[in-house]
Scaffold this active site. Structure first.
Site, mmCIF file in Angstrom:
data_model
loop_
_atom_site.group_PDB
_atom_site.id
_atom_site.type_symbol
_atom_site.label_atom_id
_atom_site.label_comp_id
_atom_site.label_asym_id
_atom_site.label_seq_id
_atom_site.Cartn_x
_atom_site.Cartn_y
_atom_site.Cartn_z
ATOM 1 N N GLY A 113 -7.559 -6.062 6.163
ATOM 2 C CA GLY A 113 -7.497 -5.246 4.956
ATOM 3 C C GLY A 113 -7.354 -6.140 3.739
ATOM 4 N N LEU A 114 -8.488 -6.500 3.139
ATOM 5 C CA LEU A 114 -8.475 -7.443 2.016
ATOM 6 C C LEU A 114 -8.764 -6.752 0.693
ATOM 7 C CD1 LEU A 114 -10.436 -10.325 3.792
ATOM 8 C CD2 LEU A 114 -7.975 -10.261 3.320
ATOM 9 N N ASP A 134 -12.193 -7.631 6.883
ATOM 10 C CA ASP A 134 -12.300 -6.373 6.164
ATOM 11 C C ASP A 134 -13.691 -5.819 6.417
ATOM 12 O OD1 ASP A 134 -10.664 -5.123 3.444
ATOM 13 O OD2 ASP A 134 -12.714 -4.455 3.791
ATOM 14 N N SER A 163 6.421 -3.909 -1.592
ATOM 15 C CA SER A 163 6.301 -3.436 -2.968
ATOM 16 C C SER A 163 5.887 -4.595 -3.870
ATOM 17 C CB SER A 163 7.650 -2.863 -3.444
ATOM 18 O OG SER A 163 7.554 -2.404 -4.775
ATOM 19 N N HIS A 187 12.729 3.854 -1.355
ATOM 20 C CA HIS A 187 12.376 3.083 -2.560
ATOM 21 C C HIS A 187 11.333 3.826 -3.379
ATOM 22 C CE1 HIS A 187 9.394 0.349 -4.403
ATOM 23 N NE2 HIS A 187 10.369 -0.491 -4.643
#
Length: 301
Positions: A7-8, A30, A121, A176
């Site tokens: 997953g790029l 990807d 995050s 979060h």
């Protein structure tokens, strides 16, 4: 240390770049051929299959999965398993539900594989600022990945840590993001109140900049808000349509299950849902009722 990344996109690609610049070997896959080609051009190794990804990593392999939650994660793990061996590590760095992470750990552990869930995050700013990482899984496995986490984090011993056993990383990231919903809603409401006070002709970009220094409400979200207002103070060309990626809903469900009152996060989620309604039926129904019992006027198209 070597790391495979699946997953790029914006976040996965930036993570690969941050690792590569620090001297780690990065092998990426990807379905977007341009993304894999870019990784190779930048100095990493972009490959065209999961098998090729595994062949270019030394055992024990560590493979970071950055795909949408749910079935894509399960499909990716299933596609990798034939090319991996006992002791290899699956890392889910996306926004998966923590219960799914617990299930995946329980399924993979008896087969001899390791599974780590990393609530990540930092978004598109992670390449420059580093990523905050909330990590769940076995302590020894997480420790073996320390060089990766230290490189991706804002500082060697800052912004990351093991929050508990399997599922804990994604659980903490879920909360979060729920908190983030409330903070964003508060900023949006506050600036809306100031904009509505037209007699004072308040300069919202200026106020945002004032709050950035010394104020108790200063934050990274405020920094992003200030930048957005500076470039487009009237928010021209934007629709009042706000999406959600799931974590806010999960946080609300969890609060209900735990009998914890969370009205701010809940209302923030409801406001996002409301933003997507065209010609809102609820508000029209309220108008009809006010007219029926009190004779209040109704606006019509």
């Amino acid at each position: 240390m070597e790391l495979g990344i699946i997953g790029l996109g914006k976040m996965g690609g930036n993570m690969a770049e941050r690792l590569r610049l620090a001297g780690h070997k990065v092998v990426g896959f990807d379905f977007n051929k341009d993304a894999t080609a870019k990784l190779t051009t930048d100095g990493g190794l972009g490959v065209n299959s999961l098998e090729e990804l595994c062949k270019n990593l030394q055992a024990p392999r560590a493979i970071w999965i950055m795909v949408p939650d749910g079935k894509p994660v399960d499909d990716t793990i299933a596609g990798l398993k034939p090319f991996m061996q006992k002791g290899d590590i699956f890392i889910d760095g996306g926004n998966s539900n923590y219960k799914e992470s617990q299930r995946r750990y329980a399924e993979l552990k008896p087969e001899g594989f390791n599974f780590v869930d990393v609530g990540t995050s930092g978004g598109v700013w992670g390449l420059k600022e580093g990523y905050s990482m909330m990590i769940g899984g076995d302590e020894d496995v997480i420790e073996s990945l320390r060089p990766i986490f230290e490189t991706l984090a804002p500082g060697k011993d800052e912004g990351w840590g093991r929050t508990g056993p399997s599922g804990a990383g994604h659980f903490v990231k879920m909360v979060h993001n729920g908190i983030e919903y409330g903070m964003m809603q508060s900023y949006a409401e506050g600036f809306s109140i100031m904009k509505a006070k037209t007699p004072l002709a308040l300069n919202l970009p200026q106020i945002a900049k004032i709050w950035q220094k010394g104020s108790v409400v200063r934050s990274w979200l405020l920094d992003l808000t200030a930048e957005a207002l500076e470039h487009n103070p009237e928010l021209d060309g934007l629709q009042a349509y706000v999406t959600d990626s799931g974590e806010g809903r999960w946080t609300v469900f969890e609060a209900i299950d735990l009998n914890v009152s969370a009205p701010i996060i809940t209302e923030s989620l409801i406001r996002r849902l409301r933003s997507r309604e065209d010609n809102n039926y609820t508000d029209r129904m309220l108008s009809v009722m006010r007219n029926a019992f009190g004779g209040h006027s109704m606006k019509k198209k």
